[in-house]
Design a protein around this motif. Structure first.
Motif, PDB file in Angstrom:
ATOM      1  N   VAL A 149      40.122  45.496  35.962  1.00 23.24           N
ATOM      2  CA  VAL A 149      40.563  46.046  34.661  1.00 23.24           C
ATOM      3  C   VAL A 149      39.442  46.753  33.904  1.00 23.24           C
ATOM      4  CG1 VAL A 149      42.523  44.523  34.216  1.00 23.24           C
ATOM      5  CG2 VAL A 149      40.241  43.782  33.579  1.00 23.24           C
ATOM      6  N   GLU A 150      38.178  46.456  34.243  1.00 22.30           N
ATOM      7  CA  GLU A 150      37.065  47.079  33.506  1.00 22.30           C
ATOM      8  C   GLU A 150      37.041  48.601  33.689  1.00 22.30           C
ATOM      9  OE1 GLU A 150      35.403  45.575  37.443  1.00 22.30           O
ATOM     10  OE2 GLU A 150      36.743  44.824  35.875  1.00 22.30           O
ATOM     11  N   THR A 151      37.771  49.104  34.706  1.00 23.96           N
ATOM     12  CA  THR A 151      37.811  50.557  34.942  1.00 23.96           C
ATOM     13  C   THR A 151      39.006  51.222  34.247  1.00 23.96           C
ATOM     14  OG1 THR A 151      39.103  50.292  36.969  1.00 23.96           O
ATOM     15  CG2 THR A 151      36.701  50.291  37.201  1.00 23.96           C
ATOM     16  N   PHE A 152      39.855  50.435  33.586  1.00 23.38           N
ATOM     17  CA  PHE A 152      41.066  50.984  32.957  1.00 23.38           C
ATOM     18  C   PHE A 152      40.726  51.526  31.574  1.00 23.38           C
ATOM     19  CE2 PHE A 152      44.208  47.965  35.368  1.00 23.38           C
ATOM     20  CZ  PHE A 152      43.697  48.435  36.569  1.00 23.38           C
ATOM     21  N   GLY A 153      40.696  52.837  31.445  1.00 20.01           N
ATOM     22  CA  GLY A 153      40.307  53.452  30.165  1.00 20.01           C
ATOM     23  C   GLY A 153      41.350  53.291  29.068  1.00 20.01           C
ATOM     24  N   ALA A 154      42.638  53.224  29.446  1.00 21.20           N
ATOM     25  CA  ALA A 154      43.706  53.182  28.435  1.00 21.20           C
ATOM     26  C   ALA A 154      44.044  51.766  27.965  1.00 21.20           C
ATOM     27  CB  ALA A 154      44.959  53.851  28.984  1.00 21.20           C
ATOM     28  N   MET A 155      43.470  50.767  28.609  1.00 21.81           N
ATOM     29  CA  MET A 155      43.789  49.374  28.227  1.00 21.81           C
ATOM     30  C   MET A 155      42.977  48.952  27.009  1.00 21.81           C
ATOM     31  SD  MET A 155      43.551  45.900  30.540  1.00 21.81           S
ATOM     32  CE  MET A 155      45.051  45.970  31.475  1.00 21.81           C
ATOM     33  N   ALA A 156      43.612  48.197  26.097  1.00 26.36           N
ATOM     34  CA  ALA A 156      42.939  47.717  24.886  1.00 26.36           C
ATOM     35  C   ALA A 156      41.773  46.799  25.264  1.00 26.36           C
ATOM     36  CB  ALA A 156      43.926  46.972  23.996  1.00 26.36           C
ATOM     37  N   LYS A 157      40.712  46.842  24.453  1.00 29.51           N
ATOM     38  CA  LYS A 157      39.495  46.065  24.747  1.00 29.51           C
ATOM     39  C   LYS A 157      39.796  44.568  24.826  1.00 29.51           C
ATOM     40  CE  LYS A 157      36.303  45.804  21.502  1.00 29.51           C
ATOM     41  NZ  LYS A 157      35.200  46.213  20.626  1.00 29.51           N
ATOM     42  N   THR A 158      40.592  44.064  23.888  1.00 29.53           N
ATOM     43  CA  THR A 158      40.894  42.620  23.869  1.00 29.53           C
ATOM     44  C   THR A 158      41.688  42.204  25.105  1.00 29.53           C
ATOM     45  OG1 THR A 158      42.785  43.147  22.452  1.00 29.53           O
ATOM     46  CG2 THR A 158      40.819  42.279  21.362  1.00 29.53           C
ATOM     47  N   GLU A 159      42.593  43.086  25.561  1.00 32.54           N
ATOM     48  CA  GLU A 159      43.391  42.758  26.751  1.00 32.54           C
ATOM     49  C   GLU A 159      42.511  42.735  28.003  1.00 32.54           C
ATOM     50  OE1 GLU A 159      47.590  44.005  28.942  1.00 32.54           O
ATOM     51  OE2 GLU A 159      46.845  45.246  27.313  1.00 32.54           O
ATOM     52  N   LYS A 160      41.551  43.668  28.068  1.00 33.51           N
ATOM     53  CA  LYS A 160      40.604  43.685  29.199  1.00 33.51           C
ATOM     54  C   LYS A 160      39.823  42.383  29.258  1.00 33.51           C
ATOM     55  CE  LYS A 160      39.369  48.578  29.511  1.00 33.51           C
ATOM     56  NZ  LYS A 160      38.288  49.537  29.368  1.00 33.51           N
ATOM     57  N   ILE A 161      39.276  41.995  28.083  1.00 31.96           N
ATOM     58  CA  ILE A 161      38.452  40.774  28.014  1.00 31.96           C
ATOM     59  C   ILE A 161      39.288  39.557  28.400  1.00 31.96           C
ATOM     60  CG2 ILE A 161      37.133  39.257  26.469  1.00 31.96           C
ATOM     61  CD1 ILE A 161      36.435  41.866  24.871  1.00 31.96           C
ATOM     62  N   ALA A 162      40.530  39.485  27.864  1.00 34.02           N
ATOM     63  CA  ALA A 162      41.415  38.349  28.156  1.00 34.02           C
ATOM     64  C   ALA A 162      41.703  38.259  29.654  1.00 34.02           C
ATOM     65  CB  ALA A 162      42.717  38.490  27.373  1.00 34.02           C
ATOM     66  N   PHE A 163      41.882  39.420  30.304  1.00 38.20           N
ATOM     67  CA  PHE A 163      42.174  39.454  31.747  1.00 38.20           C
ATOM     68  C   PHE A 163      40.974  38.953  32.551  1.00 38.20           C
ATOM     69  CE2 PHE A 163      43.053  41.134  35.918  1.00 38.20           C
ATOM     70  CZ  PHE A 163      44.439  41.167  36.009  1.00 38.20           C
ATOM     71  N   ILE A 164      39.778  39.442  32.196  1.00 38.09           N
ATOM     72  CA  ILE A 164      38.555  39.020  32.919  1.00 38.09           C
ATOM     73  C   ILE A 164      38.315  37.524  32.709  1.00 38.09           C
ATOM     74  CG2 ILE A 164      36.043  39.318  33.082  1.00 38.09           C
ATOM     75  CD1 ILE A 164      36.539  42.297  32.239  1.00 38.09           C
ATOM     76  N   LEU A 165      38.554  37.037  31.498  1.00 33.78           N
ATOM     77  CA  LEU A 165      38.376  35.600  31.216  1.00 33.78           C
ATOM     78  C   LEU A 165      39.339  34.756  32.037  1.00 33.78           C
ATOM     79  CD1 LEU A 165      37.810  35.568  27.339  1.00 33.78           C
ATOM     80  CD2 LEU A 165      36.109  35.250  29.118  1.00 33.78           C
ATOM     81  N   GLU A 166      40.540  35.289  32.251  1.00 36.97           N
ATOM     82  CA  GLU A 166      41.524  34.579  33.089  1.00 36.97           C
ATOM     83  C   GLU A 166      41.025  34.535  34.538  1.00 36.97           C
ATOM     84  OE1 GLU A 166      45.161  32.480  33.351  1.00 36.97           O
ATOM     85  OE2 GLU A 166      43.922  33.105  31.664  1.00 36.97           O
ATOM     86  N   GLN A 167      40.395  35.629  34.999  1.00 40.38           N
ATOM     87  CA  GLN A 167      39.807  35.657  36.350  1.00 40.38           C
ATOM     88  C   GLN A 167      38.706  34.606  36.470  1.00 40.38           C
ATOM     89  OE1 GLN A 167      38.574  39.810  36.398  1.00 40.38           O
ATOM     90  NE2 GLN A 167      40.222  40.374  37.781  1.00 40.38           N
ATOM     91  N   VAL A 168      37.856  34.518  35.436  1.00 34.91           N
ATOM     92  CA  VAL A 168      36.741  33.550  35.425  1.00 34.91           C
ATOM     93  C   VAL A 168      37.293  32.126  35.454  1.00 34.91           C
ATOM     94  CG1 VAL A 168      34.780  32.658  34.092  1.00 34.91           C
ATOM     95  CG2 VAL A 168      35.156  35.131  34.228  1.00 34.91           C
ATOM     96  N   ARG A 169      38.320  31.874  34.624  1.00 34.44           N
ATOM     97  CA  ARG A 169      38.893  30.513  34.531  1.00 34.44           C
ATOM     98  C   ARG A 169      39.453  30.063  35.870  1.00 34.44           C
ATOM     99  NH1 ARG A 169      43.601  28.163  34.151  1.00 34.44           N
ATOM    100  NH2 ARG A 169      44.759  30.120  34.089  1.00 34.44           N
TER     101      ARG A 169
END
Length: 442
Positions: free
Chosen positions: A138-158
Motif C-alpha cells: 500500500v505504500e506505493t498507492f498514491g490515491a490512498m489516504a495516509k491514515t488508511e495506508k498506516i492502518a493497513f501496514i499496522l495490520e500487516q505488522v500485527r
C-alpha cells in the motif's frame, strides 16, 4: 422458472445495451448498464450468477476503466449482505481476480484483501491471513489516504507478530516513519494541482492519526519485548505518554508512567538511558507516584543500593504491573533488575576507588567473590567500564593506563598553567609596585 427466465431476459437486454455503449465509448451509459446487471443479480440473490457476470463484464473487449471501477465498488457493497461465509469468500476472490494488476482499482483490491485476511484470521488461519496481507504494497498507492495506508501496514505488522515472524514485522514497521504521527492534522488540506493524484477520503472505520500512533507504539512494544530491548520499550511508552488524550486523565497516564520508570531502571546504562532518566525525573506528574520518583532518584544518585532492601520495598509494585496496561514486564525482568542494580553499584565503586580488593568489592555488592568477579568481567567486556583484575593478589584497578603521549601532554598542560600563574603574579606585583611608588611621590 418464470422468475429466472425474466432475470435472464433482463440481463441479455442490458448486456446488448452495455455492448452498444461500450463500443460507442459512452462512459456513463456503460457504467449504468454494468451496475444494473449486478443489481439485478443481487436482488435475485443469485450469487453464482453475480460472480459470473462480474468476470464476464470485466473481460469484455475494450472494457472501460470507469465501468470496471464502478462494478467493483458496487459489488463491494454486497459483501456484508451475503448469506454465508463461503459465498462471501467466493465474491471477495472474484473481485480480487478482477482488480488484480489494475492500478485504477488498487485501493479497492487492498480493502478486499483486508476483508479476506480478517475472515481467515477469524477461522484461525493466521499464517494465511499474514501472507495475504503481505501481497499488497500500500505504500506505493498514491490515491490512498495516509491514515488508511498506516492502518493497513499496522495490520500487516500485527499479523506478523501473531505468527511470531519478528524479522518481517520489523521490515514492515520501517515503512512507517514515526514523524508522520506528529503532523498537524488541523491544517487545511491543499487542493491538488492539475495532473496530481486525488487522494481519497479514508473510510469511517479507519482510526485517527493519534489512535494509529498508539496502535503503532503498542505493536513496537510487542516487537521489542521479544528481545528484551528495555530502552526501546521505554521510548515507545514515552511516545504513548506524550499523546494528548493519554495525558488528560490520570487513569491512563499513571500506568504508562509506571512502565516508563520500570523500563528506565531495567535498561542498561548508556547516554540515551541517562538522558531519558533525567528528563523523566523533571516530569511534574512523577510526584503523583512518589515511590517511583524515589526509585529513579536512587538510580541517579551515585550511592550503593542494597538489593534486598530495594526488592522488599518494590516487589509488590513489580507484581502489580501484571494487572496494569501492557501486562507484566517480561519473564527475565526480575533477574535483569537485580543485574542493573549490581552494575549500578560497580559503577559507583569505580567512581570512588582507583584500587580495591575483590573481597571488599564483593562485600559492598553483597555478593560472593566469584559472582563479583563475574559481573565485573561482563561489564569490562561490554565496555561499560574500564578495569583490570590482578587475580593472584586479588586487587581490582579502575585506573586507565596512560600511554607516554598522554602523560607528556598532561605535563605540558600543567606547565602551561604554571607559567600563566607566574606571569599573572609578576603582573600583579609590578602593578602594586607602581601604585606604591605613585603614592610615595605624591
Amino acid at each position: 422458472m418464470g422468475d429466472s427466465g425474466k432475470l435472464e431476459a433482463s440481463i441479455d437486454r442490458l448486456l446488448n445495451e452495455e455492448k452498444q455503449m461500450r463500443l460507442a465509448e459512452n462512459v456513463s451509459g456503460t457504467r449504468k448498464a454494468a451496475t444494473e446487471i449486478l443489481q439485478l443479480c443481487f436482488e435475485a440473490k443469485d450469487w453464482k450468477l453475480l460472480n459470473e457476470q462480474i468476470l464476464n463484464l470485466s473481460k469484455k473487449r475494450g472494457q472501460l476503466k470507469q465501468a470496471v471501477q464502478s462494478m467493483v465498488q458496487q459489488a463491494m457493497q454486497y459483501i456484508d449482505q451475503t448469506p454465508d461465509i463461503e459465498t462471501k469468500i467466493e465474491l471477495i476472490k472474484t473481485l480480487n481476480n478482477v482488480s488484480a494488476g489494475k492500478i485504477y482499482v488498487e485501493i479497492e483490491r487492498a480493502r478486499l484483501t483486508r476483508k479476506l485476511a480478517k475472515i481467515k484470521e477469524e477461522q484461525g488461519q493466521i499464517a494465511e491471513a499474514a501472507d495475504l496481507m503481505q501481497e499488497v504494497a500500500v505504500e506505493t498507492f498514491g490515491a490512498m489516504a495516509k491514515t488508511e495506508k498506516i492502518a493497513f501496514i499496522l495490520e500487516q505488522v500485527r499479523l506478523c507478530l501473531d505468527r511470531q515472524d519478528y524479522v518481517r514485522a520489523q521490515i514492515l514497521s520501517r515503512k512507517i516513519n514515526p514523524r508522520v504521527f506528529d503532523a498537524d492534522t488541523k491544517k487545511d488540506k491543499k487542493k491538488p494541482k492539475e495532473g496530481e493524484n486525488i487522494v481519497e477520503e479514508a473510510p469511517a472505520d479507519i482510526p485517527t492519526l493519534l489512535e494509529l500512533k498508539r496502535i503503532y507504539y503498542e505493536l513496537m512494544i510487542r516487537y521489542y519485548s521479544h528481545n528484551n530491548e528495555y530502552l526501546e520499550i521505554c521510548r515507545s511508552y514515552k511516545a504513548i505518554y506524550d499523546i494528548p488524550s493519554v495525558k488528560e486523565t490520570p487513569e491512563q497516564w499513571i500506568p504508562v508512567l509506571r512502565k516508563i520508570c520500570w523500563f528506565l531502571v531495567l535498561a542498561p546504562h548508556d547516554p540515551m538511558q541517562s538522558s531519558l532518566l533525567n528528563a523523566t525525573l523533571e516530569d511534574k506528574n512523577l510526584s503523583e507516584i512518589p515511590d517511583f520518583k524515589m526509585l529513579l532518584k536512587q538510580v541517579v544518585t551515585m550511592e550503593v543500593i542494597q538489593w534486598t532492601a530495594l526488592w522488599n520495598k518494590y516487589m509488590g509494585e513489580f507484581e502489580k504491573e501484571k494487572s496494569l496496561v501492557g501486562g507484566s514486564l517480561g519473564d527475565k525482568a526480575g533477574e535483569d533488575l537485580k543485574l542493573r542494580i549490581i552494575e549500578h553499584n560497580i559503577l559507583v565503586v569505580s567512581k570512588y576507588y582507583s584500587r580495591i580488593t575483590l573481597k571488599r568489592l564483593a562485600e559492598l555488592l553483597c555478593l560472593s567473590i566469584e559472582e563479583a568477579e563475574k559481573y565485573l568481567s561482563e561489564m569490562v567486556v561490554s565496555k561499560a567500564l574500564i578495569a583490570k583484575i590482578d587475580r593472584p593478589s586479588g586487587i581490582v584497578c579502575f585506573q586507565v593506563a596512560k600511554d607516554s603521549n598522554e602523560i607528556l601532554n598532561s605535563w605540558a598542560v600543567n606547565l602551561e598553567k604554571l607559567l600563566d600563574l607566574v606571569e599573572k603574579s609578576c603582573h600583579q606585583i609590578h602593578k602594586e609596585t607602581m601604585v606604591h611608588k605613585a603614592v610615595l611621590r605624591s
